[in-house]
Motif scaffolding. Sequence first.
Motif, PDB file in Angstrom:
ATOM      1  N   PHE A 111     -52.503 -35.734   7.566  1.00 33.72           N
ATOM      2  CA  PHE A 111     -52.022 -34.939   8.778  1.00 33.72           C
ATOM      3  C   PHE A 111     -53.120 -35.203   9.545  1.00 33.72           C
ATOM      4  CE2 PHE A 111     -51.263 -31.025  11.189  1.00 33.72           C
ATOM      5  CZ  PHE A 111     -50.578 -31.512  12.027  1.00 33.72           C
ATOM      6  N   THR A 112     -53.082 -35.729  10.927  1.00 29.82           N
ATOM      7  CA  THR A 112     -54.332 -36.118  11.479  1.00 29.82           C
ATOM      8  C   THR A 112     -54.290 -35.026  12.971  1.00 29.82           C
ATOM      9  OG1 THR A 112     -53.223 -38.024  12.515  1.00 29.82           O
ATOM     10  CG2 THR A 112     -54.721 -38.271  10.895  1.00 29.82           C
ATOM     11  N   GLY A 113     -52.987 -34.180  13.169  1.00 28.48           N
ATOM     12  CA  GLY A 113     -52.946 -33.491  14.043  1.00 28.48           C
ATOM     13  C   GLY A 113     -53.536 -32.145  13.922  1.00 28.48           C
ATOM     14  N   LYS A 114     -53.024 -31.289  14.765  1.00 29.66           N
ATOM     15  CA  LYS A 114     -53.380 -29.697  14.793  1.00 29.66           C
ATOM     16  C   LYS A 114     -52.098 -29.091  13.991  1.00 29.66           C
ATOM     17  CE  LYS A 114     -57.098 -30.011  17.114  1.00 29.66           C
ATOM     18  NZ  LYS A 114     -58.373 -30.403  16.269  1.00 29.66           N
ATOM     19  N   ASP A 115     -52.305 -28.026  13.559  1.00 30.41           N
ATOM     20  CA  ASP A 115     -51.056 -26.993  13.181  1.00 30.41           C
ATOM     21  C   ASP A 115     -50.115 -26.615  14.062  1.00 30.41           C
ATOM     22  OD1 ASP A 115     -52.506 -27.197  10.575  1.00 30.41           O
ATOM     23  OD2 ASP A 115     -52.633 -24.904  10.306  1.00 30.41           O
ATOM     24  N   ALA A 116     -50.573 -26.408  15.438  1.00 29.59           N
ATOM     25  CA  ALA A 116     -49.581 -26.502  16.501  1.00 29.59           C
ATOM     26  C   ALA A 116     -48.425 -27.365  16.694  1.00 29.59           C
ATOM     27  CB  ALA A 116     -50.184 -26.076  17.562  1.00 29.59           C
ATOM     28  N   GLU A 117     -48.813 -28.690  15.939  1.00 32.73           N
ATOM     29  CA  GLU A 117     -47.583 -29.490  16.101  1.00 32.73           C
ATOM     30  C   GLU A 117     -46.442 -29.552  14.955  1.00 32.73           C
ATOM     31  OE1 GLU A 117     -47.417 -34.425  15.183  1.00 32.73           O
ATOM     32  OE2 GLU A 117     -49.747 -33.531  15.311  1.00 32.73           O
ATOM     33  N   ILE A 118     -46.905 -28.685  14.153  1.00 27.77           N
ATOM     34  CA  ILE A 118     -45.693 -28.296  13.006  1.00 27.77           C
ATOM     35  C   ILE A 118     -44.751 -27.370  13.671  1.00 27.77           C
ATOM     36  CG2 ILE A 118     -45.155 -27.651  10.712  1.00 27.77           C
ATOM     37  CD1 ILE A 118     -48.188 -28.304  10.086  1.00 27.77           C
ATOM     38  N   ASN A 119     -43.767 -27.621  13.806  1.00 26.53           N
ATOM     39  CA  ASN A 119     -42.415 -26.599  14.368  1.00 26.53           C
ATOM     40  C   ASN A 119     -41.392 -27.100  13.147  1.00 26.53           C
ATOM     41  OD1 ASN A 119     -40.571 -25.549  15.672  1.00 26.53           O
ATOM     42  ND2 ASN A 119     -40.781 -26.265  17.365  1.00 26.53           N
ATOM     43  N   VAL A 120     -41.043 -25.823  12.353  1.00 28.26           N
ATOM     44  CA  VAL A 120     -39.874 -26.287  11.539  1.00 28.26           C
ATOM     45  C   VAL A 120     -38.752 -25.418  11.896  1.00 28.26           C
ATOM     46  CG1 VAL A 120     -41.442 -26.261   9.281  1.00 28.26           C
ATOM     47  CG2 VAL A 120     -40.763 -24.173  10.035  1.00 28.26           C
ATOM     48  N   SER A 121     -38.827 -24.401  12.794  1.00 30.46           N
ATOM     49  CA  SER A 121     -37.739 -23.747  13.475  1.00 30.46           C
ATOM     50  C   SER A 121     -36.856 -24.604  14.559  1.00 30.46           C
ATOM     51  CB  SER A 121     -37.874 -22.565  14.014  1.00 30.46           C
ATOM     52  OG  SER A 121     -39.030 -22.873  15.197  1.00 30.46           O
ATOM     53  N   SER A 122     -37.372 -25.721  15.327  1.00 32.30           N
ATOM     54  CA  SER A 122     -37.007 -26.314  16.115  1.00 32.30           C
ATOM     55  C   SER A 122     -37.407 -27.738  16.166  1.00 32.30           C
ATOM     56  CB  SER A 122     -37.175 -25.989  17.682  1.00 32.30           C
ATOM     57  OG  SER A 122     -36.332 -24.644  17.870  1.00 32.30           O
ATOM     58  N   PRO A 123     -37.191 -28.445  14.945  1.00 38.41           N
ATOM     59  CA  PRO A 123     -38.003 -29.636  14.808  1.00 38.41           C
ATOM     60  C   PRO A 123     -37.425 -30.756  15.542  1.00 38.41           C
ATOM     61  CG  PRO A 123     -36.546 -29.152  13.029  1.00 38.41           C
ATOM     62  CD  PRO A 123     -36.231 -28.072  13.872  1.00 38.41           C
ATOM     63  N   GLY A 124     -38.280 -31.816  15.677  1.00 39.29           N
ATOM     64  CA  GLY A 124     -37.955 -33.044  16.506  1.00 39.29           C
ATOM     65  C   GLY A 124     -36.579 -33.883  16.141  1.00 39.29           C
ATOM     66  N   GLY A 125     -36.518 -34.937  16.901  1.00 38.73           N
ATOM     67  CA  GLY A 125     -35.146 -35.547  16.649  1.00 38.73           C
ATOM     68  C   GLY A 125     -34.046 -34.981  17.060  1.00 38.73           C
ATOM     69  N   GLY A 126     -33.757 -33.839  17.326  1.00 39.81           N
ATOM     70  CA  GLY A 126     -32.714 -33.156  18.109  1.00 39.81           C
ATOM     71  C   GLY A 126     -31.058 -33.302  17.078  1.00 39.81           C
ATOM     72  N   GLY A 127     -30.289 -32.519  17.171  1.00 37.85           N
ATOM     73  CA  GLY A 127     -29.234 -32.724  16.429  1.00 37.85           C
ATOM     74  C   GLY A 127     -29.307 -32.275  14.994  1.00 37.85           C
ATOM     75  N   HIS A 128     -30.173 -31.850  14.397  1.00 42.65           N
ATOM     76  CA  HIS A 128     -30.279 -31.557  13.060  1.00 42.65           C
ATOM     77  C   HIS A 128     -30.670 -29.865  12.722  1.00 42.65           C
ATOM     78  CE1 HIS A 128     -30.590 -35.771  11.892  1.00 42.65           C
ATOM     79  NE2 HIS A 128     -31.619 -35.979  12.780  1.00 42.65           N
ATOM     80  N   LYS A 129     -29.922 -29.376  11.927  1.00 36.69           N
ATOM     81  CA  LYS A 129     -30.026 -28.032  11.412  1.00 36.69           C
ATOM     82  C   LYS A 129     -31.507 -28.095  10.881  1.00 36.69           C
ATOM     83  CE  LYS A 129     -28.315 -26.299   7.878  1.00 36.69           C
ATOM     84  NZ  LYS A 129     -27.452 -25.874   6.851  1.00 36.69           N
ATOM     85  N   ALA A 130     -32.147 -26.960  11.150  1.00 38.18           N
ATOM     86  CA  ALA A 130     -33.554 -26.718  10.474  1.00 38.18           C
ATOM     87  C   ALA A 130     -33.481 -26.738   9.018  1.00 38.18           C
ATOM     88  CB  ALA A 130     -33.969 -25.263  11.076  1.00 38.18           C
TER      89      ALA A 130
END
Length: 168
Positions: A111-130
């Motif tokens: 993981f080369t980013g910052k922890d703020a990039e991580i979002n499990v409640s509204s993750p990327g890609g849309g249309g998927h349940k967390a």
Amino acid sequence: MARYEDLPYRTCVGMMLINAAGLVFIGRRAGGIEHVDQTHVWQMPQGGVDPGEDTWEAAKRELYEETSVRSVEKLGEVPDWLIYDIPRTVAGRAWKGRYRGQRQKWYAVRFTGKDAEINVSSPGGGGHKAEFVNWRWEPMKNLPNLIVPFKRPVYERVVKEFSNLAGG
């Protein structure tokens, strides 16, 4: 309905996300009929491979869809497909009774980013349940004791394969 022994395995990928401190991302599952207690509800990101999809591309997609993470560098992969069976008691309810378990290709990424990039409640890609309701960084050696027992041999193998990549 097909006999349990005749059911195929679902083709999947798994991702071990390792931070700069050598700790591994684990997410607390939102739910699942296979959960036996409150200790064994943690897992690394994983998910299905679409027909014709390359497994590395599927792994990056699944990681994004479950965590919003895109800032990664590939570190390695388990050369074999790892297989587990789900318990017979839940096989008829998991994946609509179509599979007896999963065959997984596992990758390790830094993981080369910052922890703020991580979002499990509204993750990327849309249309998927967390998939996850919470997450944390965990020493790699602890992972097999946090997963549901029937997946433990897969996690033990993944930890063994990638043990040189992370601390603890």
